[in-house]
Design a protein around this motif. Structure first.
Motif, PDB file in Angstrom:
ATOM      1  N   ARG A  15       7.953  -2.155   2.866  1.00 19.46           N
ATOM      2  CA  ARG A  15       9.014  -1.634   1.990  1.00 19.46           C
ATOM      3  C   ARG A  15       8.426  -1.172   0.653  1.00 19.46           C
ATOM      4  NH1 ARG A  15      11.956  -6.472   3.651  1.00 19.46           N
ATOM      5  NH2 ARG A  15      13.465  -5.962   5.291  1.00 19.46           N
ATOM      6  N   GLU A  29       6.558   2.016   1.220  1.00 19.18           N
ATOM      7  CA  GLU A  29       7.514   3.114   1.443  1.00 19.18           C
ATOM      8  C   GLU A  29       8.134   3.551   0.121  1.00 19.18           C
ATOM      9  OE1 GLU A  29      11.083   2.126   3.693  1.00 19.18           O
ATOM     10  OE2 GLU A  29      10.647   3.822   5.014  1.00 19.18           O
ATOM     11  N   PHE A  30       8.479   2.572  -0.717  1.00 19.45           N
ATOM     12  CA  PHE A  30       9.064   2.896  -2.013  1.00 19.45           C
ATOM     13  C   PHE A  30       8.072   3.659  -2.883  1.00 19.45           C
ATOM     14  CE2 PHE A  30       9.708   1.717  -6.481  1.00 19.45           C
ATOM     15  CZ  PHE A  30      11.013   2.162  -6.675  1.00 19.45           C
ATOM     16  N   GLU A  57       5.525   5.398  -1.869  1.00 23.45           N
ATOM     17  CA  GLU A  57       5.283   6.724  -1.292  1.00 23.45           C
ATOM     18  C   GLU A  57       6.411   7.672  -1.656  1.00 23.45           C
ATOM     19  OE1 GLU A  57       3.467   9.790   0.541  1.00 23.45           O
ATOM     20  OE2 GLU A  57       2.644   7.810   0.060  1.00 23.45           O
ATOM     21  N   GLY A  58       7.663   7.154  -1.655  1.00 23.16           N
ATOM     22  CA  GLY A  58       8.788   7.976  -2.079  1.00 23.16           C
ATOM     23  C   GLY A  58       8.640   8.428  -3.521  1.00 23.16           C
ATOM     24  N   ASP A  59       8.183   7.503  -4.378  1.00 27.06           N
ATOM     25  CA  ASP A  59       7.936   7.854  -5.778  1.00 27.06           C
ATOM     26  C   ASP A  59       6.869   8.937  -5.891  1.00 27.06           C
ATOM     27  OD1 ASP A  59       9.817   6.285  -6.915  1.00 27.06           O
ATOM     28  OD2 ASP A  59       8.459   4.746  -7.685  1.00 27.06           O
ATOM     29  N   ARG A  60       5.808   8.785  -5.097  1.00 23.06           N
ATOM     30  CA  ARG A  60       4.734   9.775  -5.158  1.00 23.06           C
ATOM     31  C   ARG A  60       5.218  11.146  -4.693  1.00 23.06           C
ATOM     32  NH1 ARG A  60       1.376   5.293  -3.726  1.00 23.06           N
ATOM     33  NH2 ARG A  60       1.736   5.660  -1.523  1.00 23.06           N
ATOM     34  N   GLN A  61       6.051  11.160  -3.652  1.00 23.86           N
ATOM     35  CA  GLN A  61       6.587  12.439  -3.169  1.00 23.86           C
ATOM     36  C   GLN A  61       7.472  13.090  -4.218  1.00 23.86           C
ATOM     37  OE1 GLN A  61       8.508  11.647   0.563  1.00 23.86           O
ATOM     38  NE2 GLN A  61       6.572  11.388   1.684  1.00 23.86           N
ATOM     39  N   ARG A  62       8.310  12.265  -4.887  1.00 23.60           N
ATOM     40  CA  ARG A  62       9.162  12.812  -5.936  1.00 23.60           C
ATOM     41  C   ARG A  62       8.322  13.358  -7.092  1.00 23.60           C
ATOM     42  NH1 ARG A  62      12.397   8.515  -4.253  1.00 23.60           N
ATOM     43  NH2 ARG A  62      11.418   7.064  -5.737  1.00 23.60           N
ATOM     44  N   GLU A  63       7.279  12.611  -7.429  1.00 25.58           N
ATOM     45  CA  GLU A  63       6.399  13.068  -8.521  1.00 25.58           C
ATOM     46  C   GLU A  63       5.707  14.377  -8.150  1.00 25.58           C
ATOM     47  OE1 GLU A  63       3.797   9.817  -9.107  1.00 25.58           O
ATOM     48  OE2 GLU A  63       5.272   8.583 -10.194  1.00 25.58           O
ATOM     49  N   ARG A  64       5.271  14.486  -6.878  1.00 23.92           N
ATOM     50  CA  ARG A  64       4.614  15.721  -6.447  1.00 23.92           C
ATOM     51  C   ARG A  64       5.595  16.890  -6.461  1.00 23.92           C
ATOM     52  NH1 ARG A  64       1.757  12.230  -2.739  1.00 23.92           N
ATOM     53  NH2 ARG A  64       3.335  12.592  -1.144  1.00 23.92           N
TER      54      ARG A  64
END
Length: 318
Positions: A254, A257-258, A260-267
């Motif tokens: 979890r 996953e959280f 990774e979601g932050d990294r995707q949003r930042e990208r």
């Protein structure tokens, strides 16, 4: 499969306390103990194992002594015990007169043995003239933390006393390496075990007989329940550990996953900012308004104004 006796005896309820007070183990069966006290201690030492030599002068481990009989149904009294440290349950009737025999024999001390790294060297070793004699009963208590090492040595060396002596001596050097207090050193409190093994040809052996006592089957069933219960407890603990590990893995998943979601949003935000920056740069240069027209002269701004005014590309004849 039932739990091995080695595991049970080295991790029993009293093991930690006995390991923390090795002197208590050494003094449990002193060489000058009275016979009645000797028998009483054997009966009340279900968490203690004892080293002895059998009739073939091989190392044997005895434990879980119990006095059977003395009842109307079974008036004859017999003392039985479990032999060995594997998961197998072997019930035998030891000759208590052998067990109670006091050994008083010359034997080299541990410092004399330290330079001996082969069977031949041990066989050639002689006790110093002023060395104190070995004085023990033919049944020697074993500290719980020594039991797994002894079980391994016994299996690897076919219960041969001198080979087991070398194995234990080397183990003492490793285990005692980090101990500054002599009271915690196996080499201090178990030197008599090594001396006993060295004196294998002169010490009292113990005769072990098959028992025909009518209560022996009941004792066997009690021992079987002990090993199976421990096995069930171990399985329960293993299931609990696996469940805890699975929960930890899920929590880690979890978190990953959280993150990774932050990294995707930042990208995505970074890409959006980059696109906006490129567009702003593109507009600031204004070169797209000076693009060449069909006549190579009419400025693009005029063409753009016509298109915006008429909304019809065909009305421009430039």
């Amino acid at each position: 499969m039932p739990t091995s006796w080695s595991t049970l005896l080295s991790n029993g309820p009293e093991s930690a306390q006995l390991n923390g007070n090795l002197r208590q183990v050494t003094d449990f069966i002193p060489h000058d103990i009275q016979e009645d006290a000797f028998r009483a201690r054997l009966r009340n030492s279900t968490n203690m194992a004892y080293l002895a030599l059998n009739s073939q002068r091989k190392v044997t481990i005895l434990h879980h002594f119990k006095e059977l009989g003395g009842t109307a149904a079974a008036p004859d009294v017999a003392v039985v015990c479990v032999v060995g440290l594997s998961a197998r349950i072997t019930v035998m009737q030891p000759n208590l007169a052998n067990c109670f025999q006091t050994i008083n024999t010359p034997a080299p001390n541990l410092p004399n043995m330290n330079g001996c790294n082969t069977i031949e060297a041990l066989q050639a070793l002689r006790p110093p003239a002023r060395a104190a004699a070995l004085q023990v009963k033919a049944l020697i208590p074993i500290p719980p933390k020594l039991i797994p090492i002894l079980a391994t040595a016994q299996q690897q060396h076919n219960s041969d006393p001198l080979n087991i002596l070398l194995h234990l001596k080397n183990s003492f050097a490793t285990l005692d390496g980090n101990e500054n207090d002599d009271a915690a050193k196996l080499s201090v409190h178990c030197a008599h075990i090594l001396r006993f093994l060295w004196a294998k040809d002169t010490v009292q052996t113990i005769e072990l007989l098959e028992t025909t006592h009518p209560s022996a089957d009941e004792f066997y069933e009690d021992c079987l329940r002990i090993t199976q219960q421990q096995n069930n407890d171990n399985n329960t603990q293993e299931v609990e550990r696996n469940n805890q590990q699975a929960e930890m893995n899920q929590n880690v998943y979890r978190i990953v996953e959280f993150l990774e979601g932050d990294r995707q949003r930042e990208r995505a935000e970074a890409q959006e900012k980059e696109n906006q920056s490129n567009f702003d740069s593109y507009r600031s240069k204004g070169w797209y308004l000076r693009a060449a027209t069909t006549d190579g002269v009419t400025p693009a701004t005029e063409r753009l104004n016509i298109l915006l005014t008429t909304g019809n590309r065909t009305q421009y004849n430039g």
